[in-house]
Design an enzyme around this catalytic site. Structure first.
Site: not given
Length: 546
Positions: A112, A220
């Protein structure tokens, strides 16, 4: 250390490195600190360096491009032709419509960047597959699934997706940039104040409830996937493992364990995909609350496999045992979320949010504390053999703790009872001796009386037999004599009997066989008792003296 010992250690390190490399290639990102705990402290630093080198080599080999700039030369082979020339020392690069500013985060599958979307002039978070153009179909499918799952969600507590696309064979999507740390970074400084933790989790639960209502299960949820903005409000990100309930296909197979072990529910740790639902996200929310209150996850072991085992089999220790300042109601809410059995948790995230609202408002919560008995019952159902052993040891412990004083009291009582019984036994023995003496005296009297009676009966019977003989009734006389026992028969009996069976014999013969000789009362006859010959029966003989 011997050469053989060095070889053994190196072989062990090589095995661990091979396993780590395999995990990297499968898209996982194991924690290095957890792995190096498998060897002794002497070799941990060596293993750490080898693992970090493997990770660097893997990321370099899998990256389809390099966005770093060295001086005035870019080595990005996909720089936009619209980009301005790079200036010496300046890190300036482009990726399609995005101007890359710097790297924010990197995981096992994606990276990212902070970037500026040139067409709109806004700062965004740009995520792309780490493998770039070398990405496989499975990686691409999961990447697109994450983008699609998050793109359909519009909630202030979920990081928004702006654009999903592909540029020069690199799949990417851009999303809102949250200028703030992750919750995991905040927790490195220690637990949160309980009320702040409850307020934060309630906002997260509201966002999760929204996603669940849209048919998306995150799978998650963890502090690392919760980003805090400048106001401290949480935002959920990273839907890479999200499960869309309406999807026709599943990107994972039954038995495959994906996610973060320390925060995943037992059904996910077992790889039971069919059992995963909104209650699974509720468990993860409880694990996040646990971490905010205690500063650590519910389960954390040196290895991933041990952590998974604990998630499936072991109840987390009480939050209050780690942080005594935790309110009892908040501990109860946390424990309900972390129940091993899905039916024991809050069914949906909005129920958890409502419960936290009651707590924050100072109202009674609906959940009841899990009693020790119920906690023990749940544990015993998961570990029946060990539970049986523990129960046996517990009973022995109770027996020793409670039985000691009881034994002393019992012994005192038994001693008194023994003394009382001894006195009773003495009195009873004296009574028995007296009774026995009385019985013996009675028996002696009876025996004497019987003897007298027998003697009188004997004399009378012999006398009657004599009378019958004199009357010429030999048969009656013989019967009377025969009725008397052989042990009682004296001379009188033999005399009368000889009269009934009288035989004359010579006096010379008498000397040959007689064993007893008597003169009859009449003074005329001699009576002899003896055998009538060798081996003959005993008989009575009478001789008449002329």
């Amino acid at each position: 250390m011997s050469d053989e010992g060095d070889a053994s250690i190196q072989h062990r390190i090589d095995q661990i490195c091979d396993r780590y490399e395999t995990a990297l290639k499968s898209g996982q990102s194991p924690e290095v600190d957890a792995i190096i705990a498998e060897v002794n402290e002497t070799h941990r630093e060596q293993l750490r360096q080898e693992l970090l080198a493997l990770k660097a080599d893997y990321e370099k080999s899998r990256s389809g491009f390099d966005l770093t700039v060295d001086g005035d030369q870019t080595i990005d082979s996909h720089v936009s032709p619209r980009s301005s020339p790079a200036v010496m020392g300046e890190k300036l690069k482009y990726f399609g419509n995005y101007e890359i500013i710097d790297e924010i985060a990197r995981g096992g599958m994606g990276v990212v960047y902070r970037a500026r979307q040139t067409t709109l002039g806004r700062i965004v978070a740009l995520k792309m597959i780490l493998a770039g153009e070398l990405a496989g179909e499975h990686e691409i499918a999961r990447f697109q699934s994450e983008a699609e799952a998050a793109a359909n969600l519009d909630h202030p507590g979920i990081v928004p997706i702006y654009e999903v696309g592909r540029y020069n064979d690199h799949h990417y999507f851009s999303m809102g940039l949250i200028e703030g740390p992750s919750l995991s970074e905040v927790l490195r400084d220690g637990p949160l104040e309980p009320r702040r933790a409850a307020e934060c989790l309630r906002k997260i639960a509201d966002a999760v409830a929204y996603a669940n209502a849209k048919g998306v299960i995150h799978r998650d949820l963890k502090p690392g996937n919760i980003l805090l903005d400048r106001d401290g409000d949480p935002h959920i990100t990273d839907f890479g493992l999200a499960k869309r309930l309406e999807a026709d296909k599943e990107l994972t197979t039954t038995g495959e364990v994906l996610g973060t072990p320390a925060y995943m529910p037992p059904e996910q740790a077992r790889g039971d995909l069919a059992a995963i639902g909104s209650h699974s996200d509720v468990y993860a929310l409880g694990a996040i609350l646990y971490a905010m209150l205690s500063g650590r996850p519910p389960h954390a072991a040196p290895s991933m496999m041990e952590t998974l085992r604990q998630v499936i089999e072991v109840d987390a220790v009480s939050v209050r045992s780690l942080n005594p300042s935790t309110p009892k109601d908040l501990e109860t809410i946390c424990a309900k979320c972390l129940s091993k059995e899905p039916s024991k948790r809050y069914a949906k995230a909005n129920e958890l949010s409502d419960e936290l609202g009651r707590y924050l408002a100072g109202e009674p919560i609906l959940a009841r504390p899990v009693s020790r008995a119920e906690r023990a019952w749940r544990w015993s159902r998961r570990r029946p053999a060990l539970a049986s052993l523990v129960a046996t040891l517990l009973l022995l412990t109770i027996a020793l703790a409670v039985g000691g004083p009881m034994v002393a009291i019992t012994q005192s009582r038994l001693k008194q009872i023994a003394q009382d019984n001894e006195q009773r036994a003495t009195l009873l023995a004296a009574s028995e001796r007296e009774a026995k003496e009385q019985v013996q005296a009675s028996r002696a009297d009876l025996s004497a009386a019987k003897d007298r009676s027998d003697t009188a009966l004997y004399a009378r019977t012999v006398s009657l037999a004599m009378g019958q003989w004199q009357a010429g009734n030999l048969t009656n006389a013989e019967d009377m004599l025969a009725s008397l026992p052989a042990s009682d028969r004296g001379f009188e009996w033999h005399y009368v009997n000889s009269l009934c069976h009288s035989e004359l014999a010579s006096f010379a013969d008498m000397r040959a066989f007689a064993r007893a000789v008597e003169i009859a009362p009449d003074g005329v006859h001699v009576i002899a008792i003896g055998h009538g010959g060798a081996g003959g029966d005993e008989r009575t003989y009478v001789w008449q003296v002329d």
